[in-house]
Structures are given as structure tokens and as C-alpha cells.
Design an enzyme around this catalytic site. Structure first.
Site: not given
Ligand code: IMP
Length: 194
Positions: A55, A110, A114, A144, A165-166
Site C-alpha cells: 500500500g 504506511e 486503521d 483512522k 473504506f478507501v
Molecule cells: P490495521 O492493522 O487495521 O491498522 O490495518 C492497516 C492495513 O490495512 C493498511 O496498511 C491497509 O493495507 C489496510 N487497510 C486498512 N484500512 C483500509 C482502507 O480503508 N482501504 C484500503 N486498505 C486499508
């Protein structure tokens, strides 16, 4: 949906977007600001950016071209095992760094922080510290915070976004939409909803 003349080649992907959240211009202006701040903060330091695949790819490519101090960059790919990860703490490094980070100032890049629940980021930060990096900080294009359930520090933040979700600018849904030059929200029917 008006996303500008330059988007002609993205017509097929554009059709799946319900709303543009951040335009190409907004992103580019913010990346310039982040680059300036990072250039000030890391002046005279041995800086290495570590991008978490996949990403981060677009963001990192734009960011490094707006940082005026010498730097290196490298990538890691980290996998986790879904919901089980939290209890098991299992995180796997699929692609490790090619370079040593010992005594260097590491800036982890990053796309979005999220829930933090995958533990990818906190695992990686701990791992980099154990390799005796001089410092380890985080730069995330999007944050987020409403979704955060595990505390992870974000030292440089592009934008704070709502719990939506983006896709675009490196971020995907099922492997698609990373190439969109803006950040948008998908139409519900794309998820099989609506
Ligand atoms: P976390 O572990 O929940 O913080 O998720 C982080 C990872 O999930 C990010 O680096 C993204 O790869 C993916 N992710 C989380 N939210 C989104 C979104 O809204 N769109 C696309 N990928 C997301």
C-alpha cells in the site's frame, strides 16, 4: 463524477467510485508539506525510509521526491493471520530489509493506520528497534483514529479520515484501484452490497 481531464485513462475504475475523498492536488500539496517537515527533522541524520508493501508504494515514491536531505529507502512485506493474530501475536516477515538499520534513523512509511489490530505495525516497530536503529518513527498517509484499538504512534500524518473504506493512491480493494491518482470511497454495490 468530475475527477479532472487527466483521469480519462481511469474511466473504468472511476465508475466504481461513489465519492472522491482526497483529490490528486490535495494529496500532492500535503505530501510536499510532509516532505518539508521530514527534511527539517532529519537534517544531518542517516535517514532510511522503510515502506510496508504494498500500500505504501505510491506514497513513498512521491514522498521521497519531496525530501531534500540524503536518504535511502527499503521495503518490507509483513503478513499476519487475521483475527487470530491478536491472541497469538503471530506476524510473519515475508520480505525482509536488504539493508542494515543499525545506528540509522528509520521512518516507517504506511498507507493507512486503521485498527492497528493486525499488529503488523507494532511488531515491525519492535523488530526494527531490536536491530538497534538510532530511532524508529512512523509516517502514515492516512489515519483512522476512530478505529484504533491498539495504540500505535503516528509521528507524521497526511490526513485524518472517518471510518470509511478507501481506495486509490496505493490502497486497494481485492487488489484493484491502487493506481487511481486520488483517494475515493467505493460504491456499495462493488462490495456486493447496495
Ligand atoms: P490495521 O492493522 O487495521 O491498522 O490495518 C492497516 C492495513 O490495512 C493498511 O496498511 C491497509 O493495507 C489496510 N487497510 C486498512 N484500512 C483500509 C482502507 O480503508 N482501504 C484500503 N486498505 C486499508
Amino acid at each position: 463524477m468530475p475527477v479532472g481531464a487527466a483521469s480519462l485513462s481511469f474511466m473504468k475504475l472511476d465508475e466504481d467510485i461513489a465519492q472522491v475523498l482526497l483529490t490528486r492536488e490535495q494529496i500532492s500539496n500535503r505530501v510536499v508539506e510532509l516532505g518539508k517537515q521530514i527534511s527539517i527533522d532529519y537534517a544531518g541524520k542517516d535517514l532510511i525510509l522503510v515502506g510496508i508493501l504494498k500500500g505504501c508504494a505510491i506514497f513513498l515514491a512521491d514522498l521521497v521526491r519531496n525530501i531534500s536531505v540524503p536518504l535511502a529507502f527499503d521495503f518490507v512485506a509483513v503478513s499476519s493471520y487475521g483475527a487470530d493474530t491478536k491472541s497469538s501475536g503471530v506476524v510473519r516477515i515475508l520480505k525482509d530489509l536488504d539493508e542494515s538499520v543499525e545506528s540509522r534513523h528509520v521512518l516507517v512509511v504506511e498507507d493507512i493506520v486503521d485498527t492497528g489490530l493486525t499488529l503488523r505495525l507494532s511488531y515491525l516497530l519492535e523488530n526494527l528497534r531490536s536491530r538497534r536503529a538510532a530511532s524508529v518513527k512512523v509516517c502514515s498517509l492516512l489515519d483512522k483514529p476512530s478505529r484504533r484499538r491498539v495504540d500505535v504512534p503516528v509521528d507524521y500524518r497526511g490526513f485524518t479520515v472517518e471510518d470509511q473504506f478507501v481506495v486509490g493512491y496505493g490502497m486497494d480493494y481485492q487488489g484493484k484501484y491502487r493506481s487511481l491518482p486520488y483517494i475515493g470511497i467505493l460504491k456499495p454495490e462493488v462490495y456486493g452490497g447496495g
